[in-house]
Design a protein around this motif. Structure first.
Motif, PDB file in Angstrom:
ATOM      1  N   UNK A   1       0.838  -1.201   0.000  1.00  0.00           N
ATOM      2  CA  UNK A   1       0.000   0.000   0.000  1.00  0.00           C
ATOM      3  C   UNK A   1       0.875   1.254   0.000  1.00  0.00           C
TER       4      UNK A   1
ATOM      5  N   UNK B   1       1.228   4.234  -2.759  1.00  0.00           N
ATOM      6  CA  UNK B   1       0.999   5.644  -2.467  1.00  0.00           C
ATOM      7  C   UNK B   1       2.204   6.500  -2.828  1.00  0.00           C
TER       8      UNK B   1
ATOM      9  N   UNK C   1      -4.454   5.741  -7.005  1.00  0.00           N
ATOM     10  CA  UNK C   1      -4.797   5.986  -5.614  1.00  0.00           C
ATOM     11  C   UNK C   1      -5.072   4.670  -4.884  1.00  0.00           C
ATOM     12  N   UNK C   2      -4.868   4.651  -3.566  1.00  0.00           N
ATOM     13  CA  UNK C   2      -4.957   3.374  -2.852  1.00  0.00           C
ATOM     14  C   UNK C   2      -6.372   2.822  -2.831  1.00  0.00           C
ATOM     15  N   UNK C   3      -7.387   3.682  -2.984  1.00  0.00           N
ATOM     16  CA  UNK C   3      -8.752   3.154  -3.042  1.00  0.00           C
ATOM     17  C   UNK C   3      -8.929   2.271  -4.277  1.00  0.00           C
TER      18      UNK C   3
ATOM     19  N   UNK D   1      -9.110  -0.287   8.070  1.00  0.00           N
ATOM     20  CA  UNK D   1      -9.096   0.706   6.989  1.00  0.00           C
ATOM     21  C   UNK D   1     -10.069   1.845   7.250  1.00  0.00           C
TER      22      UNK D   1
ATOM     23  N   UNK E   1     -15.528   1.964   5.806  1.00  0.00           N
ATOM     24  CA  UNK E   1     -14.976   3.241   5.327  1.00  0.00           C
ATOM     25  C   UNK E   1     -15.992   3.934   4.414  1.00  0.00           C
TER      26      UNK E   1
ATOM     27  N   UNK F   1      -8.636   9.937   4.149  1.00  0.00           N
ATOM     28  CA  UNK F   1      -7.745   9.042   3.402  1.00  0.00           C
ATOM     29  C   UNK F   1      -6.268   9.304   3.681  1.00  0.00           C
ATOM     30  N   UNK F   2      -5.874  10.578   3.618  1.00  0.00           N
ATOM     31  CA  UNK F   2      -4.457  10.897   3.760  1.00  0.00           C
ATOM     32  C   UNK F   2      -3.882  10.507   5.123  1.00  0.00           C
TER      33      UNK F   2
ATOM     34  N   UNK G   1      -4.918   8.294   7.098  1.00  0.00           N
ATOM     35  CA  UNK G   1      -4.923   6.834   7.200  1.00  0.00           C
ATOM     36  C   UNK G   1      -3.647   6.271   6.592  1.00  0.00           C
ATOM     37  N   UNK G   2      -3.355   6.720   5.368  1.00  0.00           N
ATOM     38  CA  UNK G   2      -2.172   6.199   4.691  1.00  0.00           C
ATOM     39  C   UNK G   2      -0.911   6.622   5.421  1.00  0.00           C
TER      40      UNK G   2
END
Lengths: 387, 313
Positions: A143, A147, A271-273, B40, B122, B242-243, B245-246
């Motif tokens: 992941x 990113x 994008x990770x989604x 997630x 999510x 989202x940000x 989280x990553x």
């Protein structure tokens, strides 16, 4: 030369259709496969008849399904859950877009091969770095690398930043297919047929791969790494190879996506989604099957597209479908429809005795009530302590 | 501004950013370390915290007069912090419900189902936020400017928002509190025992059921708290989950999976280094944390600290 060509053979008193070496289908399976193929090839005509179904959406579903088929090699056989598969999809897509936009490469086959090649190189690197770990750590690493790519592309003007790059090379403003410059409609339909052919070939290759000694070794690695190491399987190398193969599928899908959409942006491809989407396509369709990921890809893309028209809260709709999948149909669509799958079993017991619905309902409510009372009890103890 | 004050300002920005990252990652890392679940939906819990805070803080701030002198400023800060804790408390039942109703039945299944489930959450939480607060970003400027009215940094000749100093202070308190909780209190030790050996803990009479619910609720608490603290300087948007989280994944990977101490060190490292990188070369903002991660992993493949265990907390 007998038994070399496709044809009818007899196995254990059952007549089977021979497709290639080692791949023999029963008559029923053959019929299903032919119907499926026919359906895939007839889709452009079906889409022309119905105003609600768009070929481009279906096409996108098939393309993402192809990426999911590749990812499934890892998930199903080595039990490694990659959460960064968009990295290879995006590498394929961006390689194609860069060649088309900056170097004016117009040939379809060249663009496709370049996309697959770059995805392979990327996978060799990322795989080398992230395959030192297993389990959740591996998921996290893939992941994060995905990113990293997303951030790099997003930040560089060379890659078109967040606006992305167009795939409109040459005077014809679109890639040539084997040297032919086509008008838009013909291009769209021909691209679709090419995609279907590529998907079928990829599926056959994947089938050969997972039914080879290499595939069996991957299964052994998935079951128990240490044991596989002890019986002499070069675990690191094999897993790395599987990772690269799955990435080649992703790269091919990405390159096709770029040429179908004719525009590539970092959000939809890197994008990770998107990685999540590809993984959930595999699980939605049934990750213990070969065809499942493809079906899952088509269904999920269609679902998201229809949900967008239906309601403002289409994300939640997808979420609810995924919840239903986890609790109701963990084997996925294809897995549940297969022999011994959940839907088949339920249908046969319903045929035997329709009253079985009552017992389904009561067992469902019972499990809900038990779960609720157990959690209420736990909360009580947490808040008030043990009395 | 001289180079030195510039340097101090950017470092302080980095520290503040690091503490926010730590607040988010701490919840994620204890859930990961103890439940073996990669949540997630954690980023959405953080976003939910920010949105709930916009309502809760907006309400409680209206109850006190705008700060003018030292006394009313102190009251204002206290009210804001109280509101943030209240917000985080709203997230506790949410977390407990998610764990006990949804996650519990699938612990013994393949881990891909946990990923699917938390990803589904999510999507659902994101749309629930959209339903509750609408698609437009939410702001809470009065709190930010109210606290910035306190001249704290200018005492030493720095031009630095006081609100960020508050975040640093609060973050430090949370860090100390968390380490105290896991090292010194009985509940904390029980949680660590469960993390080290689930079966042994069950054998000596620890209910893993309750521990798991508690841990998830605590994780949701910190996600919500981080959201509440992060809201005032910026807007709450639907994409805000989202940000972080990553980035908190990055923090966890750098720190070592499930290690709280590792998460703390890694959050500060990522926070400070990425703010320095942004200061020197602005386009590096997005890629800096991942580049740091890649470098650290090449040197230490298991992260800075080992896993959640006896020697660590």
């Amino acid at each position: 030369m007998r038994n070399r060509l496709p044809g009818l053979v007899s196995r254990d008193g059952e007549r089977k259709v021979r497709v290639m070496r080692g791949l023999e289908l029963t008559l029923r399976q053959t019929a299903l496969a032919l119907v499926g193929l026919l359906f895939l090839f007839a889709l452009p005509d079906i889409a022309r008849l119905s105003p609600t179904i768009q070929l481009s959406v279906l096409h996108q579903g098939v393309v993402f399904g192809l990426a999911a088929v590749g990812l499934n090699l890892l998930v199903r056989h080595t039990q490694l859950v990659s959460f960064g598969h968009a990295a290879f999809f995006g590498t394929g897509a961006y390689t194609t877009a860069l060649l088309a936009a900056k170097y004016n490469v117009t040939e379809f086959a060249l663009l496709l091969i370049a996309g697959m090649l770059l995805a392979t190189l990327m996978a060799m690197l990322i795989g080398y770095l992230s395959l030192r770990h297993t389990g959740l750590y591996f998921s996290l690493l893939t992941l994060a690398f995905g990113q990293l790519l997303y951030a790099l592309v997003q930040g560089q003007a060379f890659f078109g930043s967040s606006d992305g790059l167009p795939v409109r090379p040459g005077p014809n403003m679109r890639p040539d297919i084997f040297g032919l410059a086509l008008p838009p409609d013909a291009y769209e339909v021909l691209m679709y047929y090419l995609t279907v052919v590529l998907v079928v070939v990829s599926l056959l290759v994947m089938w050969r791969l997972i039914n080879s000694p290499f595939g069996a070794a991957l299964d052994a690695i998935g079951q128990d790494r240490t044991r596989a190491q002890f019986i002499g399987i070069p675990v690191r190398r094999y897993v790395w190879l599987a990772f690269v193969v799955s990435a080649v599928y992703g790269g091919m899908a990405g390159a096709l996506y770029a040429m179908v959409q004719q525009h590539v942006r970092p959000g939809p491809v890197l994008y990770f989604l998107r990685s999540g989407d590809i993984l959930f396509m595999a699980i939605l369709g049934g990750y213990q099957t070969l065809l499942g990921p493809l079906v899952g890809g088509i269904v999920l893309v269609l679902l998201q597209d229809m949900g967008r028209d239906l309601t403002n809260y289409f994300d939640a709709l997808t979420g609810l479908v995924l919840l239903a999948l986890v609790f109701g149909f963990p084997q996925g669509i294809v897995g549940s429809l297969k022999k011994g799958g959940r839907v088949r079993n339920a249908a046969s017991s319903f045929k035997d005795d329709p009253a079985v619905i009552g017992s389904w309902l009561s067992s469902f409510t019972e499990s809900l009530v038990t779960a609720a009372s157990r959690s209420v009890q736990n909360v009580k103890v947490l808040v008030f302590g043990v009395k | 501004m001289s180079v030195l004050t510039n340097f101090i300002t950017h470092t302080l920005h980095g520290v503040q950013y690091g503490f926010i990252l730590f607040l988010i990652a701490s919840g994620l890392t204890i859930i990961l370390g103890i439940l073996d679940v990669l949540n997630l939906a954690h980023g959405e819990l953080y976003a939910l915290g920010a949105y709930v805070a916009s309502s809760v803080l907006g309400y409680v701030v209206g109850l006190v007069p705008p700060p003018t002198d030292a006394a009313s400023q102190a009251v204002f800060v206290a009210v804001v912090l109280g509101g943030a804790v209240l917000t985080a408390a709203v997230l506790v039942p949410v977390g407990a419900a998610i764990e006990s109703v949804l996650l519990r039945p699938i612990y013994d299944r393949n881990e891909v189902y946990q990923l699917v489930l938390t990803f589904a959450l999510l999507l659902i939480i994101k749309d629930a936020i959209k339903f509750g607060w609408g698609p437009t970003p939410v702001r809470l400027q009065s709190v930010y400017s109210g606290i910035n009215g306190i001249p704290a940094a200018s005492l030493v000749g720095l031009n630095y928002p006081t609100y960020n100093l508050v975040i640093i202070a609060v973050g430090a308190v949370v860090v100390v509190g968390l380490f105290y909780f896991f090292n010194r209190t009985k509940t904390g030790r029980i949680i660590r025992a469960t993390a080290i050996d689930r079966e042994m803990a069950t054998a000596i009479g620890v209910s893993t059921d309750r521990t798991f619910t508690l841990v998830f609720a605590v994780g949701a608490f910190f996600a919500g708290f981080a959201g509440a603290m992060a809201l005032p300087p910026t807007n709450a948007t639907l994409e805000m989950g989202a940000n972080p989280l990553v980035l908190s994944f990055v923090v966890i990977v750098i720190g070592g999976l499930g290690s709280l101490r590792g998460a703390f060190v890694a959050a500060l490292v990522v926070g400070i280094l990425s703010k320095w990188a942004t200061w020197q070369y602005p386009p590096a903002e997005l890629a800096a944390p991942f580049a740091i991660m890649a470098v650290i992993l090449l040197v230490k493949p298991d992260g800075l600290f080992g896993t959640w265990g006896e020697m660590d907390a």
